[in-house]
Design a protein around this motif. Sequence first.
Motif, PDB file in Angstrom:
ATOM      1  N   ALA A  48      18.495  -1.874   4.120  1.00 35.48           N
ATOM      2  CA  ALA A  48      17.716  -2.996   3.559  1.00 35.48           C
ATOM      3  C   ALA A  48      18.639  -4.154   3.178  1.00 35.48           C
ATOM      4  CB  ALA A  48      16.918  -2.534   2.344  1.00 35.48           C
ATOM      5  N   GLY A  49      19.784  -3.851   2.597  1.00 34.62           N
ATOM      6  CA  GLY A  49      20.749  -4.892   2.236  1.00 34.62           C
ATOM      7  C   GLY A  49      21.357  -5.551   3.455  1.00 34.62           C
ATOM      8  N   ARG A  50      21.607  -4.752   4.498  1.00 34.48           N
ATOM      9  CA  ARG A  50      22.153  -5.299   5.750  1.00 34.48           C
ATOM     10  C   ARG A  50      21.135  -6.259   6.389  1.00 34.48           C
ATOM     11  NH1 ARG A  50      26.527  -3.399   7.993  1.00 34.48           N
ATOM     12  NH2 ARG A  50      26.373  -1.390   6.943  1.00 34.48           N
ATOM     13  N   GLU A  51      19.879  -5.891   6.301  1.00 40.39           N
ATOM     14  CA  GLU A  51      18.821  -6.755   6.834  1.00 40.39           C
ATOM     15  C   GLU A  51      18.771  -8.079   6.070  1.00 40.39           C
ATOM     16  OE1 GLU A  51      14.049  -6.476   7.212  1.00 40.39           O
ATOM     17  OE2 GLU A  51      15.173  -4.700   7.867  1.00 40.39           O
ATOM     18  N   ILE A  52      18.936  -8.025   4.751  1.00 36.91           N
ATOM     19  CA  ILE A  52      18.989  -9.250   3.942  1.00 36.91           C
ATOM     20  C   ILE A  52      20.136 -10.131   4.410  1.00 36.91           C
ATOM     21  CG2 ILE A  52      19.566 -10.133   1.638  1.00 36.91           C
ATOM     22  CD1 ILE A  52      17.935  -7.763   0.499  1.00 36.91           C
ATOM     23  N   ALA A  53      21.313  -9.505   4.594  1.00 34.82           N
ATOM     24  CA  ALA A  53      22.493 -10.262   5.010  1.00 34.82           C
ATOM     25  C   ALA A  53      22.267 -10.919   6.371  1.00 34.82           C
ATOM     26  CB  ALA A  53      23.716  -9.352   5.057  1.00 34.82           C
ATOM     27  N   GLU A  54      21.704 -10.176   7.312  1.00 35.56           N
ATOM     28  CA  GLU A  54      21.504 -10.705   8.663  1.00 35.56           C
ATOM     29  C   GLU A  54      20.415 -11.769   8.715  1.00 35.56           C
ATOM     30  OE1 GLU A  54      20.747  -7.224  11.010  1.00 35.56           O
ATOM     31  OE2 GLU A  54      22.820  -6.523  10.830  1.00 35.56           O
ATOM     32  N   THR A  55      19.402 -11.615   7.899  1.00 33.29           N
ATOM     33  CA  THR A  55      18.270 -12.541   7.925  1.00 33.29           C
ATOM     34  C   THR A  55      18.547 -13.814   7.134  1.00 33.29           C
ATOM     35  OG1 THR A  55      16.785 -10.648   8.059  1.00 33.29           O
ATOM     36  CG2 THR A  55      15.792 -12.760   7.481  1.00 33.29           C
ATOM     37  N   LEU A  56      19.195 -13.665   5.983  1.00 37.35           N
ATOM     38  CA  LEU A  56      19.315 -14.792   5.064  1.00 37.35           C
ATOM     39  C   LEU A  56      20.706 -15.397   4.943  1.00 37.35           C
ATOM     40  CD1 LEU A  56      17.048 -13.385   2.210  1.00 37.35           C
ATOM     41  CD2 LEU A  56      16.434 -15.038   3.980  1.00 37.35           C
ATOM     42  N   ASP A  57      21.711 -14.865   5.652  1.00 34.85           N
ATOM     43  CA  ASP A  57      23.065 -15.393   5.475  1.00 34.85           C
ATOM     44  C   ASP A  57      23.170 -16.873   5.828  1.00 34.85           C
ATOM     45  OD1 ASP A  57      22.934 -15.133   8.232  1.00 34.85           O
ATOM     46  OD2 ASP A  57      24.961 -14.348   8.432  1.00 34.85           O
ATOM     47  N   ALA A  58      22.341 -17.351   6.749  1.00 36.40           N
ATOM     48  CA  ALA A  58      22.385 -18.765   7.137  1.00 36.40           C
ATOM     49  C   ALA A  58      21.908 -19.685   6.022  1.00 36.40           C
ATOM     50  CB  ALA A  58      21.550 -18.986   8.397  1.00 36.40           C
ATOM     51  N   THR A  59      21.246 -19.130   4.979  1.00 39.23           N
ATOM     52  CA  THR A  59      20.830 -19.967   3.854  1.00 39.23           C
ATOM     53  C   THR A  59      22.020 -20.312   2.960  1.00 39.23           C
ATOM     54  OG1 THR A  59      20.275 -18.092   2.419  1.00 39.23           O
ATOM     55  CG2 THR A  59      18.513 -18.952   3.836  1.00 39.23           C
ATOM     56  N   LEU A  60      23.115 -19.578   3.119  1.00 45.05           N
ATOM     57  CA  LEU A  60      24.328 -19.846   2.336  1.00 45.05           C
ATOM     58  C   LEU A  60      25.191 -20.857   3.074  1.00 45.05           C
ATOM     59  CD1 LEU A  60      25.319 -16.164   1.473  1.00 45.05           C
ATOM     60  CD2 LEU A  60      24.102 -17.786   0.010  1.00 45.05           C
TER      61      LEU A  60
ATOM     62  N   TRP B 253      25.089 -21.360  -7.547  1.00 42.01           N
ATOM     63  CA  TRP B 253      24.501 -21.522  -8.879  1.00 42.01           C
ATOM     64  C   TRP B 253      23.088 -20.964  -8.916  1.00 42.01           C
ATOM     65  CZ3 TRP B 253      25.976 -27.374  -9.619  1.00 42.01           C
ATOM     66  CH2 TRP B 253      27.374 -27.481  -9.689  1.00 42.01           C
ATOM     67  N   ASN B 254      22.782 -20.099  -7.967  1.00 42.86           N
ATOM     68  CA  ASN B 254      21.446 -19.526  -7.868  1.00 42.86           C
ATOM     69  C   ASN B 254      21.588 -18.007  -7.731  1.00 42.86           C
ATOM     70  OD1 ASN B 254      19.229 -18.485  -5.887  1.00 42.86           O
ATOM     71  ND2 ASN B 254      18.348 -20.316  -6.847  1.00 42.86           N
ATOM     72  N   GLN B 255      20.862 -17.260  -8.553  1.00 42.06           N
ATOM     73  CA  GLN B 255      20.981 -15.798  -8.572  1.00 42.06           C
ATOM     74  C   GLN B 255      20.656 -15.174  -7.221  1.00 42.06           C
ATOM     75  OE1 GLN B 255      18.320 -14.724 -11.738  1.00 42.06           O
ATOM     76  NE2 GLN B 255      19.707 -15.436 -13.338  1.00 42.06           N
ATOM     77  N   ASN B 256      19.640 -15.669  -6.552  1.00 40.05           N
ATOM     78  CA  ASN B 256      19.260 -15.127  -5.253  1.00 40.05           C
ATOM     79  C   ASN B 256      20.382 -15.313  -4.230  1.00 40.05           C
ATOM     80  OD1 ASN B 256      17.230 -13.748  -3.724  1.00 40.05           O
ATOM     81  ND2 ASN B 256      16.899 -15.675  -2.619  1.00 40.05           N
ATOM     82  N   ASP B 257      21.025 -16.486  -4.251  1.00 37.74           N
ATOM     83  CA  ASP B 257      22.125 -16.754  -3.327  1.00 37.74           C
ATOM     84  C   ASP B 257      23.296 -15.802  -3.593  1.00 37.74           C
ATOM     85  OD1 ASP B 257      20.714 -18.783  -2.116  1.00 37.74           O
ATOM     86  OD2 ASP B 257      21.777 -20.406  -3.157  1.00 37.74           O
ATOM     87  N   ILE B 258      23.555 -15.503  -4.843  1.00 42.29           N
ATOM     88  CA  ILE B 258      24.651 -14.592  -5.186  1.00 42.29           C
ATOM     89  C   ILE B 258      24.347 -13.194  -4.645  1.00 42.29           C
ATOM     90  CG2 ILE B 258      25.946 -13.508  -7.071  1.00 42.29           C
ATOM     91  CD1 ILE B 258      25.336 -16.138  -8.706  1.00 42.29           C
ATOM     92  N   ARG B 259      23.111 -12.750  -4.764  1.00 41.36           N
ATOM     93  CA  ARG B 259      22.716 -11.441  -4.218  1.00 41.36           C
ATOM     94  C   ARG B 259      22.875 -11.421  -2.695  1.00 41.36           C
ATOM     95  NH1 ARG B 259      18.772 -11.780  -8.564  1.00 41.36           N
ATOM     96  NH2 ARG B 259      17.273 -12.742  -7.149  1.00 41.36           N
ATOM     97  N   ILE B 260      22.454 -12.491  -2.039  1.00 39.19           N
ATOM     98  CA  ILE B 260      22.594 -12.579  -0.582  1.00 39.19           C
ATOM     99  C   ILE B 260      24.071 -12.520  -0.200  1.00 39.19           C
ATOM    100  CG2 ILE B 260      22.288 -14.078   1.447  1.00 39.19           C
ATOM    101  CD1 ILE B 260      19.743 -15.183   0.006  1.00 39.19           C
ATOM    102  N   LEU B 261      24.913 -13.244  -0.924  1.00 39.05           N
ATOM    103  CA  LEU B 261      26.343 -13.263  -0.615  1.00 39.05           C
ATOM    104  C   LEU B 261      26.959 -11.876  -0.778  1.00 39.05           C
ATOM    105  CD1 LEU B 261      28.847 -14.837   0.232  1.00 39.05           C
ATOM    106  CD2 LEU B 261      29.224 -15.382  -2.188  1.00 39.05           C
ATOM    107  N   LEU B 262      26.579 -11.159  -1.824  1.00 37.34           N
ATOM    108  CA  LEU B 262      27.120  -9.806  -2.013  1.00 37.34           C
ATOM    109  C   LEU B 262      26.716  -8.895  -0.852  1.00 37.34           C
ATOM    110  CD1 LEU B 262      26.581  -9.438  -5.859  1.00 37.34           C
ATOM    111  CD2 LEU B 262      28.786  -9.564  -4.655  1.00 37.34           C
ATOM    112  N   CYS B 263      25.469  -8.967  -0.418  1.00 36.79           N
ATOM    113  CA  CYS B 263      25.033  -8.184   0.749  1.00 36.79           C
ATOM    114  C   CYS B 263      25.813  -8.607   1.993  1.00 36.79           C
ATOM    115  CB  CYS B 263      23.538  -8.357   0.992  1.00 36.79           C
ATOM    116  SG  CYS B 263      22.491  -7.515  -0.204  1.00 36.79           S
TER     117      CYS B 263
END
Length: 195
Positions: A82-94, A16-26
């Motif tokens: 850059a998107g791969r870095e987002i996925a690797e860095t922030l995927d644990a927030t999901l 339910w958060n736009q940032n989380d949706i972007r992270i999930l897509l990456c």
Amino acid sequence: MRQDAFTGGVDPGGLWNQNDIRILLCYILSSVNAPLSGQDLSEILQRKALANYFEAGDALAALEQRGNVVRDQDGCYRVTEAGREIAETLDATLPLSVRDKALEAAFTLLADARAHRENRVEVAPLETGFQVTCHISGGEGMELMSISLFVPDSAQAELVKERFYRDPEQVYKLLLSSLTGDTAYARSLLEDRGE
């Protein structure tokens, strides 16, 4: 976590958060390491009710605008470094359940696309019903098997087509084991499927 996205069509535990949706897509694009169309990505999220349809579209557009994903000549999306870095860095927030559901849906979608690409079904109308011919490819233009059957109506023709595409390899194995008399193998295949 701040809720700033529409929740229509999203199951409890979804995003339910736009940032989380972007992270999930990456994360999805990085994990499957294959180009996916916008429709594919939307279907992945919708199959598991992980994010609102419109929010997913907005998130994908934002990722493209920021250079986290790019479109190839076919219009399919690929994750950038850059998107791969987002996925690797922030995927644990999901939540892990969200990541697992997304990858399950993505790999199912890719397997379905492969089954449709490598095999084909022809449905031909007859005076009294339909002739359904299923072709199983061995790759490189080689046909391993084709089988034709008559069905009385279009609903059954579509059902045969759908079931064939669900697991053409299983159809091939079952028919081969039946024709070679290896009934124990056929029985084990059916038991594995719970039938």
